[in-house]
Design a protein around this motif. Structure first.
Motif, PDB file in Angstrom:
ATOM      1  N   ASN A 125      -1.771 -12.446   1.264  1.00 16.27           N
ATOM      2  CA  ASN A 125      -2.583 -11.348   0.734  1.00 16.27           C
ATOM      3  C   ASN A 125      -2.144 -10.051   1.400  1.00 16.27           C
ATOM      4  N   ALA A 126      -2.676  -8.955   0.866  1.00 20.13           N
ATOM      5  CA  ALA A 126      -2.251  -7.639   1.349  1.00 20.13           C
ATOM      6  C   ALA A 126      -2.658  -7.402   2.795  1.00 20.13           C
ATOM      7  N   LEU A 127      -3.702  -8.072   3.245  1.00 13.44           N
ATOM      8  CA  LEU A 127      -4.186  -7.858   4.607  1.00 13.44           C
ATOM      9  C   LEU A 127      -3.255  -8.459   5.653  1.00 13.44           C
ATOM     10  N   ALA A 128      -2.333  -9.315   5.225  1.00 13.42           N
ATOM     11  CA  ALA A 128      -1.414  -9.936   6.183  1.00 13.42           C
ATOM     12  C   ALA A 128      -0.618  -8.885   6.944  1.00 13.42           C
ATOM     13  N   ASN A 129      -0.433  -7.718   6.340  1.00 12.23           N
ATOM     14  CA  ASN A 129       0.343  -6.662   6.993  1.00 12.23           C
ATOM     15  C   ASN A 129      -0.532  -5.575   7.605  1.00 12.23           C
ATOM     16  N   LEU A 130      -1.827  -5.807   7.582  1.00 12.91           N
ATOM     17  CA  LEU A 130      -2.728  -4.808   8.172  1.00 12.91           C
ATOM     18  C   LEU A 130      -2.492  -4.756   9.675  1.00 12.91           C
ATOM     19  N   SER A 131      -2.510  -3.553  10.217  1.00 11.87           N
ATOM     20  CA  SER A 131      -2.384  -3.433  11.663  1.00 11.87           C
ATOM     21  C   SER A 131      -3.514  -4.195  12.334  1.00 11.87           C
ATOM     22  N   CYS A 132      -3.170  -4.780  13.461  1.00  9.69           N
ATOM     23  CA  CYS A 132      -4.139  -5.593  14.169  1.00  9.69           C
ATOM     24  C   CYS A 132      -5.072  -4.677  14.951  1.00  9.69           C
ATOM     25  N   GLY A 133      -6.124  -4.235  14.318  1.00  9.73           N
ATOM     26  CA  GLY A 133      -7.089  -3.362  14.978  1.00  9.73           C
ATOM     27  C   GLY A 133      -8.410  -4.075  15.125  1.00  9.73           C
ATOM     28  N   CYS A 134      -9.289  -3.521  15.926  1.00 13.10           N
ATOM     29  CA  CYS A 134     -10.569  -4.193  16.093  1.00 13.10           C
ATOM     30  C   CYS A 134     -11.671  -3.159  16.286  1.00 13.10           C
TER      31      CYS A 134
ATOM     32  N   GLU B 101       1.980   2.749  -9.656  1.00 15.60           N
ATOM     33  CA  GLU B 101       3.340   3.219  -9.917  1.00 15.60           C
ATOM     34  C   GLU B 101       4.259   3.078  -8.710  1.00 15.60           C
ATOM     35  N   HIS B 102       3.733   2.566  -7.609  1.00 17.28           N
ATOM     36  CA  HIS B 102       4.521   2.481  -6.382  1.00 17.28           C
ATOM     37  C   HIS B 102       4.315   1.132  -5.703  1.00 17.28           C
ATOM     38  N   THR B 103       5.323   0.713  -4.968  1.00 22.15           N
ATOM     39  CA  THR B 103       5.209  -0.499  -4.157  1.00 22.15           C
ATOM     40  C   THR B 103       5.340  -0.103  -2.691  1.00 22.15           C
ATOM     41  N   PHE B 104       4.339  -0.473  -1.917  1.00 18.56           N
ATOM     42  CA  PHE B 104       4.289  -0.084  -0.503  1.00 18.56           C
ATOM     43  C   PHE B 104       4.869  -1.193   0.373  1.00 18.56           C
ATOM     44  N   ILE B 105       5.781  -0.791   1.240  1.00 17.61           N
ATOM     45  CA  ILE B 105       6.366  -1.731   2.206  1.00 17.61           C
ATOM     46  C   ILE B 105       5.910  -1.301   3.594  1.00 17.61           C
ATOM     47  N   HIS B 106       5.433  -2.231   4.388  1.00 25.85           N
ATOM     48  CA  HIS B 106       4.997  -1.906   5.749  1.00 25.85           C
ATOM     49  C   HIS B 106       6.255  -1.608   6.561  1.00 25.85           C
ATOM     50  N   ALA B 107       6.519  -0.320   6.776  1.00 27.08           N
ATOM     51  CA  ALA B 107       7.806   0.060   7.365  1.00 27.08           C
ATOM     52  C   ALA B 107       7.752   1.490   7.880  1.00 27.08           C
ATOM     53  N   GLY B 108       8.520   1.763   8.907  1.00 25.66           N
ATOM     54  CA  GLY B 108       8.784   3.139   9.281  1.00 25.66           C
ATOM     55  C   GLY B 108       9.834   3.701   8.335  1.00 25.66           C
ATOM     56  N   THR B 225       5.931  -6.523   2.153  1.00 21.27           N
ATOM     57  CA  THR B 225       5.575  -5.786   0.936  1.00 21.27           C
ATOM     58  C   THR B 225       4.101  -6.020   0.607  1.00 21.27           C
ATOM     59  N   ILE B 226       3.313  -4.961   0.676  1.00 19.80           N
ATOM     60  CA  ILE B 226       1.852  -5.104   0.636  1.00 19.80           C
ATOM     61  C   ILE B 226       1.350  -5.753  -0.668  1.00 19.80           C
TER      62      ILE B 226
END
Lengths: 161, 284
Positions: A125-134, B101-108, B225-226
């Motif tokens: 899911n999208a939350l898998a990449n959420l920063s680990c914050g608390c 319209e966009h795909t977000f990748i967790h990335a710098g 990829t979010i």
């Protein structure tokens, strides 16, 4: 059950994207993504249930312009089995050789790249990449939607660690 | 999505409309300010509208702050600043998941010589540090959180303040730093992706990277990829379009400032050849 000598590439619940010399496949059933190199991709695409392993070897040979052995096709099928990319599991016939021995033998003799299927688990899911914050110690660790989140919360800065 | 609290506004970013609502007017106003800060110019707020299919609820209950996502309990906290910061990251994640319209990748992400460089990674893997070092060397700042790609494979800026962590252990601190404070400039134009670098930091390492094929690179990137779980088809298509002509590297890097300098030097030395210096990068 299909005849194991006539493997069939799976076609359902897959998202397929071709890139030059490779094929990317996302398996919706297992939530895994696979990257087939050119050799593995050629074998997979040739598995139509009508072609024998020997037919596939000839077809891949004609596509690549090189001699391709049945063993090389079996090596590809072995990996396609493991990654559930065939309709039915196929009993791989490496003529008594271990996979390692077959790889060594074929690798030395083959002019084309050995078949490779690289796999990774896709995010669930999208939350898998959420920063680990608390916000409290109760939402670090396994309670946090972020993966690999440490168990302790530093509420001064809002980070699990 | 029904509104459950009295006060609300609708925010829109990258085509995603979200209702932010609260039982406390002051808390809602603080949330709006917090979101404006983090989304920079990528945010519109409509205070007179309440209609949105996605929502976040912020409830002040005694001394507790409770966060709801789409009317379901999500988390709670006791310190307002920390609560709002976390709310903000979850809202950004929601925008990243649903942007049509966009795909977000967790990335710098930075811009350099007409191309963008992206560094997909999980949190705490040094994205912001590497991004800030590249910006200090003159690269345009695009984001320390998301690469944002469109159907044409272009990477758009998402220039929130950099989230820079300092210290270790008990002394670990996180500061939100505007790019201008490190003498950097935020990029404006969407750019094609020229390089993808997937690294982890190892203080003992001088740098050990190998080049991936396009397919291998997409495989490694899709993990970050979010919206992939929600829409794998579009995600894969956009990843292919955006990474098709990129050099993709994976491995271990050492010190971020040395590494940043090496990366930019290699690109400058090989701008025309679409190839990298063999002395630094092992290639196959």
């Amino acid at each position: 059950m299909n005849n194991p000598q006539y493997p069939v590439a799976r076609s359902t619940n897959l998202v397929i994207q071709e890139v030059p010399n490779e094929v990317l496949i996302f398996d919706i059933d297992t939530n895994k993504a696979h990257c087939l190199n050119r050799t593995a991709a050629l074998v997979w695409k040739s598995c139509d249930g009508k072609r024998s392993v020997n037919d596939i070897a000839k077809l891949v040979g004609s596509e690549t312009g090189e001699q391709v052995s049945d063993d090389l096709v079996w090596l590809a099928i072995d990996q396609l089995n493991e990654t559930n990319l065939l309709e039915d599991q196929v009993v791989v016939d490496l003529k008594g050789q271990s996979r390692r021995d077959a790889l060594k033998k074929i690798g030395l003799a083959s002019m084309i790249a050995l078949p490779i299927v690289a796999s990774l688990a896709a995010p669930q899911n999208a939350l898998a990449n959420l920063s680990c914050g608390c916000t409290t110690s109760a939402n670090c660790g396994t309670n946090n939607p972020a993966q690999n989140c440490p168990a302790t919360c530093d509420t001064d800065i809002g980070l699990c660690r | 999505m029904d509104q459950i609290f009295e006060f609300a506004f609708v925010m829109e970013s990258f085509g995603v409309r979200l209702r932010i609502e609260s039982n406390d007017e002051t808390l809602l106003a603080d949330a709006a300010e917090n979101l404006r800060w983090a989304f920079a110019e990528k945010l519109n707020i409509y205070e007179d509208e309440g209609d949105a299919s996605l929502s976040f609820g912020l409830e002040l209950k005694g001394s507790e702050f409770i966060l709801y996502r789409d009317n379901e309990y999500f988390t709670k906290g006791e310190i307002k600043r920390i609560f709002l910061k976390y709310m903000n990251s979850v809202v950004r994640n929601r925008v990243a998941e649903f942007a049509p319209e966009h795909t977000f990748i967790h990335a710098g992400s930075v811009g350099w010589k007409g191309r963008s460089l992206i560094f997909p990674a999980k949190s705490f893997k040094g994205k912001s540090t590497l991004t800030s070092e590249l910006v200090k060397l003159g690269a345009d700042y695009y984001s320390d959180e998301y690469a944002v790609i469109d159907d044409n494979g272009l990477n758009h800026p998402f220039p929130r303040p950099l989230s820079l962590r300092t210290g270790e252990g008990k002394d670990l601190r996180e500061n939100e730093v505007p790019v201008t404070e490190i003498n950097g400039v935020a990029g404006i134009e969407p750019l094609p992706i020229g390089m993808v670098i997937i690294t982890e930091y190892d203080p003992e390492s001088d740098g050990d990277l190998s080049q991936l094929t396009t397919g291998e690179g997409i495989l490694e990137t899709l993990v970050h990829t979010i919206p992939f779980a929600r829409d794998p088809k579009t995600s894969l298509k956009r990843l292919k379009t955006s990474l098709n002509r990129a050099i993709i590297l994976k491995g271990i890097r050492g010190d971020a400032s040395d590494f940043a300098l090496t990366v930019l030097s290699n690109i400058d030395n090989n701008l025309d050849s679409n190839d990298l210096d063999e002395s630094f990068f092992w290639r196959r």
